[in-house]
Structures are given as C-alpha cells and as structure tokens.
Design a protein around this motif. Sequence first.
Motif, PDB file in Angstrom:
ATOM      1  N   ASN A  76      13.555  -2.281  32.635  1.00  0.00           N
ATOM      2  CA  ASN A  76      13.721  -3.547  31.614  1.00  0.00           C
ATOM      3  C   ASN A  76      12.613  -3.590  30.572  1.00  0.00           C
ATOM      4  O   ASN A  76      11.339  -3.220  31.060  1.00  0.00           O
ATOM      5  CB  ASN A  76      13.903  -4.918  32.121  1.00  0.00           C
ATOM      6  CG  ASN A  76      15.151  -5.311  33.073  1.00  0.00           C
ATOM      7  OD1 ASN A  76      16.246  -5.347  32.774  1.00  0.00           O
ATOM      8  ND2 ASN A  76      14.926  -4.955  34.570  1.00  0.00           N
ATOM      9  N   GLN A  77      12.806  -3.799  29.104  1.00  0.00           N
ATOM     10  CA  GLN A  77      11.792  -3.945  28.182  1.00  0.00           C
ATOM     11  C   GLN A  77      12.076  -5.272  27.940  1.00  0.00           C
ATOM     12  O   GLN A  77      13.107  -6.080  27.838  1.00  0.00           O
ATOM     13  CB  GLN A  77      11.485  -2.906  27.510  1.00  0.00           C
ATOM     14  CG  GLN A  77      13.042  -2.583  26.604  1.00  0.00           C
ATOM     15  CD  GLN A  77      12.935  -1.667  25.690  1.00  0.00           C
ATOM     16  OE1 GLN A  77      12.057  -1.492  24.950  1.00  0.00           O
ATOM     17  NE2 GLN A  77      13.976  -0.778  25.526  1.00  0.00           N
ATOM     18  N   PHE A  78      10.862  -5.854  27.216  1.00  0.00           N
ATOM     19  CA  PHE A  78      10.954  -7.398  26.666  1.00  0.00           C
ATOM     20  C   PHE A  78      10.260  -7.548  25.599  1.00  0.00           C
ATOM     21  O   PHE A  78       9.295  -6.671  25.288  1.00  0.00           O
ATOM     22  CB  PHE A  78      10.846  -8.344  27.712  1.00  0.00           C
ATOM     23  CG  PHE A  78       9.275  -8.375  28.211  1.00  0.00           C
ATOM     24  CD1 PHE A  78       8.088  -8.992  27.710  1.00  0.00           C
ATOM     25  CD2 PHE A  78       8.669  -7.205  29.369  1.00  0.00           C
ATOM     26  CE1 PHE A  78       6.891  -8.854  28.076  1.00  0.00           C
ATOM     27  CE2 PHE A  78       7.584  -7.325  29.765  1.00  0.00           C
ATOM     28  CZ  PHE A  78       6.482  -8.121  29.123  1.00  0.00           C
ATOM     29  N   SER A  79      10.375  -8.692  24.771  1.00  0.00           N
ATOM     30  CA  SER A  79       9.728  -8.974  23.763  1.00  0.00           C
ATOM     31  C   SER A  79       9.091 -10.584  24.243  1.00  0.00           C
ATOM     32  O   SER A  79       9.724 -11.280  25.031  1.00  0.00           O
ATOM     33  CB  SER A  79      10.440  -9.350  22.332  1.00  0.00           C
ATOM     34  OG  SER A  79      11.464  -9.963  22.511  1.00  0.00           O
ATOM     35  N   VAL A  80       8.256 -11.116  23.573  1.00  0.00           N
ATOM     36  CA  VAL A  80       7.644 -12.300  24.016  1.00  0.00           C
ATOM     37  C   VAL A  80       6.979 -13.132  22.852  1.00  0.00           C
ATOM     38  O   VAL A  80       6.572 -12.520  21.875  1.00  0.00           O
ATOM     39  CB  VAL A  80       6.502 -12.086  25.139  1.00  0.00           C
ATOM     40  CG1 VAL A  80       5.487 -11.415  24.359  1.00  0.00           C
ATOM     41  CG2 VAL A  80       6.103 -13.406  25.535  1.00  0.00           C
ATOM     42  N   SER A  81       7.072 -14.450  22.958  1.00  0.00           N
ATOM     43  CA  SER A  81       6.552 -15.466  22.120  1.00  0.00           C
ATOM     44  C   SER A  81       5.791 -16.438  22.948  1.00  0.00           C
ATOM     45  O   SER A  81       6.349 -16.678  23.861  1.00  0.00           O
ATOM     46  CB  SER A  81       7.402 -16.078  21.104  1.00  0.00           C
ATOM     47  OG  SER A  81       8.273 -16.839  21.719  1.00  0.00           O
ATOM     48  N   GLU A  82       4.571 -16.887  22.306  1.00  0.00           N
ATOM     49  CA  GLU A  82       3.767 -17.922  23.203  1.00  0.00           C
ATOM     50  C   GLU A  82       3.640 -19.145  22.548  1.00  0.00           C
ATOM     51  O   GLU A  82       3.626 -19.450  21.198  1.00  0.00           O
ATOM     52  CB  GLU A  82       2.435 -17.026  23.172  1.00  0.00           C
ATOM     53  CG  GLU A  82       1.437 -17.587  23.908  1.00  0.00           C
ATOM     54  CD  GLU A  82       0.004 -16.921  23.787  1.00  0.00           C
ATOM     55  OE1 GLU A  82      -0.808 -17.504  24.179  1.00  0.00           O
ATOM     56  OE2 GLU A  82      -0.094 -15.890  23.495  1.00  0.00           O
ATOM     57  N   TYR A  83       3.511 -20.160  23.296  1.00  0.00           N
ATOM     58  CA  TYR A  83       3.184 -21.521  22.854  1.00  0.00           C
ATOM     59  C   TYR A  83       2.259 -22.157  24.001  1.00  0.00           C
ATOM     60  O   TYR A  83       2.248 -21.995  24.957  1.00  0.00           O
ATOM     61  CB  TYR A  83       4.569 -22.307  22.995  1.00  0.00           C
ATOM     62  CG  TYR A  83       4.362 -23.867  22.647  1.00  0.00           C
ATOM     63  CD1 TYR A  83       4.161 -24.182  21.107  1.00  0.00           C
ATOM     64  CD2 TYR A  83       4.593 -24.684  23.605  1.00  0.00           C
ATOM     65  CE1 TYR A  83       3.968 -25.420  20.971  1.00  0.00           C
ATOM     66  CE2 TYR A  83       4.322 -26.189  23.149  1.00  0.00           C
ATOM     67  CZ  TYR A  83       4.104 -26.435  21.821  1.00  0.00           C
ATOM     68  OH  TYR A  83       3.799 -27.642  21.715  1.00  0.00           O
ATOM     69  N   PHE A  84       1.316 -22.852  23.204  1.00  0.00           N
ATOM     70  CA  PHE A  84       0.185 -23.581  24.146  1.00  0.00           C
ATOM     71  C   PHE A  84       0.357 -24.968  23.745  1.00  0.00           C
ATOM     72  O   PHE A  84       0.241 -25.450  22.538  1.00  0.00           O
ATOM     73  CB  PHE A  84      -1.071 -23.101  23.924  1.00  0.00           C
ATOM     74  CG  PHE A  84      -2.261 -23.929  24.457  1.00  0.00           C
ATOM     75  CD1 PHE A  84      -2.482 -23.548  25.974  1.00  0.00           C
ATOM     76  CD2 PHE A  84      -3.244 -24.469  23.884  1.00  0.00           C
ATOM     77  CE1 PHE A  84      -3.575 -24.608  26.650  1.00  0.00           C
ATOM     78  CE2 PHE A  84      -3.843 -25.536  24.242  1.00  0.00           C
ATOM     79  CZ  PHE A  84      -4.323 -25.287  25.663  1.00  0.00           C
ATOM     80  N   SER A  85       0.304 -25.815  24.838  1.00  0.00           N
ATOM     81  CA  SER A  85       0.521 -27.297  24.566  1.00  0.00           C
ATOM     82  C   SER A  85      -0.706 -27.868  25.331  1.00  0.00           C
ATOM     83  O   SER A  85      -0.973 -28.148  26.608  1.00  0.00           O
ATOM     84  CB  SER A  85       1.792 -27.756  25.443  1.00  0.00           C
ATOM     85  OG  SER A  85       1.597 -29.276  25.177  1.00  0.00           O
ATOM     86  N   PRO A  86      -1.688 -28.654  24.420  1.00  0.00           N
ATOM     87  CA  PRO A  86      -2.899 -29.100  25.127  1.00  0.00           C
ATOM     88  C   PRO A  86      -2.691 -30.324  25.893  1.00  0.00           C
ATOM     89  O   PRO A  86      -1.693 -31.105  25.452  1.00  0.00           O
ATOM     90  CB  PRO A  86      -3.865 -29.346  23.916  1.00  0.00           C
ATOM     91  CG  PRO A  86      -3.011 -29.306  22.569  1.00  0.00           C
ATOM     92  CD  PRO A  86      -1.799 -28.551  23.014  1.00  0.00           C
ATOM     93  N   MET A  87      -3.573 -30.667  26.680  1.00  0.00           N
ATOM     94  CA  MET A  87      -3.388 -31.769  27.512  1.00  0.00           C
ATOM     95  C   MET A  87      -3.855 -33.025  26.850  1.00  0.00           C
ATOM     96  O   MET A  87      -4.896 -33.064  26.070  1.00  0.00           O
ATOM     97  CB  MET A  87      -3.930 -31.768  28.922  1.00  0.00           C
ATOM     98  CG  MET A  87      -3.360 -30.567  29.797  1.00  0.00           C
ATOM     99  SD  MET A  87      -1.559 -31.062  30.405  1.00  0.00           S
ATOM    100  CE  MET A  87      -1.683 -32.625  31.321  1.00  0.00           C
ATOM    101  N   LYS A  88      -2.919 -34.219  27.085  1.00  0.00           N
ATOM    102  CA  LYS A  88      -3.532 -35.374  26.680  1.00  0.00           C
ATOM    103  C   LYS A  88      -3.837 -36.332  27.853  1.00  0.00           C
ATOM    104  O   LYS A  88      -3.553 -36.284  28.858  1.00  0.00           O
ATOM    105  CB  LYS A  88      -2.523 -36.051  25.770  1.00  0.00           C
ATOM    106  CG  LYS A  88      -2.167 -35.460  24.327  1.00  0.00           C
ATOM    107  CD  LYS A  88      -3.107 -35.095  23.492  1.00  0.00           C
ATOM    108  CE  LYS A  88      -2.796 -34.509  22.294  1.00  0.00           C
ATOM    109  NZ  LYS A  88      -2.206 -33.314  22.277  1.00  0.00           N
ATOM    110  N   GLU A  89      -4.814 -37.432  27.413  1.00  0.00           N
ATOM    111  CA  GLU A  89      -4.944 -38.337  28.833  1.00  0.00           C
ATOM    112  C   GLU A  89      -3.760 -38.875  29.384  1.00  0.00           C
ATOM    113  O   GLU A  89      -3.914 -39.355  30.382  1.00  0.00           O
ATOM    114  CB  GLU A  89      -6.172 -39.365  28.042  1.00  0.00           C
ATOM    115  CG  GLU A  89      -7.479 -38.653  27.552  1.00  0.00           C
ATOM    116  CD  GLU A  89      -8.406 -38.239  28.918  1.00  0.00           C
ATOM    117  OE1 GLU A  89      -8.016 -38.924  30.220  1.00  0.00           O
ATOM    118  OE2 GLU A  89      -9.178 -37.573  28.739  1.00  0.00           O
TER     119      GLU A  89
END
Length: 351
Positions: free
Chosen positions: A268-281
């Motif tokens: 298998n081959q793949f493509s990817v996208s990335e997302y980062f969600s910072p933490m809140k208190e």
Amino acid sequence: MGLKQAIKNLDAFPRAEEHLLQKTQSGALVSIVGLVIMATLFFHELTYYLSTYTVHQMSVDLKRGETLPIHINMTFPSLPCDVLSVDAIDMSGKHEVDLDTNIWKLRLNSHGHIIGTEYLSDLVEKEHAAHKHDDENEHHDDADKKLRALGFNEEAENMIKKVKKALDNGEGCRVYGVLDVQRVAGNFHISVHGLNIYVAQMIFGGATHVNVSHMIHDLSFGPKYPGLHNPLDGTVRILHETSGTFKYYIKIVPTEYRYIWKEVLPTNQFSVSEYFSPMKEYDRSWPAVYFLYDLSPITVTIKEERRSFLHFITRLCAVLGGTFALTGMLDRWMYRLIEEVTKASGTRAYR
C-alpha cells in the motif's frame, strides 16, 4: 552475364581501387572521434535497453477479508515507556481478541541510547461506537478496573515513583513493530490513555504537561517496492513549553507491484495531511498522536516492463548510422578546407 551485371548495378556501396584511396591525418582524427562517440552511444543504448520502466494501471479494489499491516517505528523523547500505550480502533465495531500484534518498546536515556527493552502487552482494540476517536472516559474506566484488580494503591504508587524517576532522568521511548488490523477504516494512536486518570494527574500534574514530541522513523502499510516514498518517514515534531494532540489523516491506496520476473508484491502507498490541536487548561482530553486512516476503493498496479529487442536495434541503427554519416561529412569538409588553405599558401609562395 546480363543478370549478374544488373545485380552489380544495384550495389549501393561500390569499392574503389586501393591506389585511388587517399588517407590523411585529418581523416584519422575524425575517425577516432567518431569511433569514441559511437562506442559511447552504443553503451548508452545498451544500458537503456537493459533497464526497466514502470506502467501504472488502476482498477477497482476487489480484496476482501484480508488484514492491513501497519509498520511502526517512532521515538518519543519526552515520555517513558511505562506510560505509553497503543490503541487500535476500526469502523467495523468488532472486538478482536486474538489480534496478531508484535510491538516492542525500547527505553532510551536522555542521549537517545537504548537502556532497556520490553514487549508491549497493553495494546487495546476497542469497539468503535458512533465514530468517536477521543473517548477518553472509556479508556480510564478500563484502566480503573485493571488497577482495582491489581490493587490500586500499591500498583499506582509504584508506577508514580517509577515514572517520575524516569522523567527526572530524561528518559524517552522508541515504539516499533507491526500491527495487523482489519482492512477497514479506523485509527491507531499512541498516548498515555492506558493510565488511570488520577495516576496520570499525579505523574504529570495535568494534561498540559504531557509532551508528545515525536519522531517518525518509519510508518508504512506494507513492504516497500522500488520508487516508493512514504511521506511520514523522517517526520520530526518537537514541542516546547506547550502540549497538544497530533492527528495525521491518511488515505491508503492499495497497490500491487509486479516485477519483471512476474513476482507480485501486494502493498500500500498513502498520502497524508496533518493537524495539531494545542491543549487548553479546561480540556478534558489528554494529548496523543493519532493516525486516522481510510482506504481508497481503487487499486494501483505498477508493472515493470522492458523495451523490445526490435526497438533496441532500431535505435542503435539510427544512432550509429547518424554518427557515421556525420563524421563522413565532417571529414570531407576538413579535407576541402585543408586543400584550399594549402593551395592558397602555394600561390603566395610562387609569387
């Protein structure tokens, strides 16, 4: 005699008498240059003929009932191995008891050197209900039952002391191995979700202090073939004075690679996208690294092929013949130029 003479008249390469041929230094120089060029072009064409090229074809994916191998090799420089767990969830809603899993954790010191090895036995595959990937409450409920069965106070106290010592020493962890999951959409994630929520709170002092910095050495969904590039290999994400959740959305394309000797390599081959969600208190979730994958309904077939021998002969004749004709023209031009220069010099000397 008439027939033989008629055949001779068709000769496109008549031979001159030996005493009529004139050999010159310029002709020798052009001949040597022409031979070098022809030899170079011959080996180039031979290499081109012996090399293979690939042809891509697409078709509908008809595979059913197969597993999807996930090869993992990641480093978490700021989290000890004792707190890391791997969870695998899929869309089928089935609970796989005999999941074929081979995951190992390597303890690393502050310099990244290996100081210990252990088998990861806390892999969990849970029911996927209502397509919720961040269901931390179920994680902690399962962890509570496990800790109560082992004796919460004693086990939790030992865990807290051990992990705090590892954090003070700057220990990290390298997770590697293979997950075999069902061939349906799902996700797997590496996090501290295996800890009881109260234990995690006592260790880290809150979710915002969990550093999920990571390096992805290898992430693939099958064996590698020539020319394959996995876009996440070599990915480095380091957090400084912050925390959060990383999510990698992966689209997997089933692939078959057919070698020139007819061997078929399913992968298998793949493509990817990335997302980062910072933490809140006020966030109730805990940081993690998620890999959410889905499969394409299209299969790509890559076939190695070699050029035909007739194609090689055609190109060879064109290249060598063209070089021979060009050197012949160059020889005639040089001979005439030298002859003209010689005549002009002789005329001046006579005067």
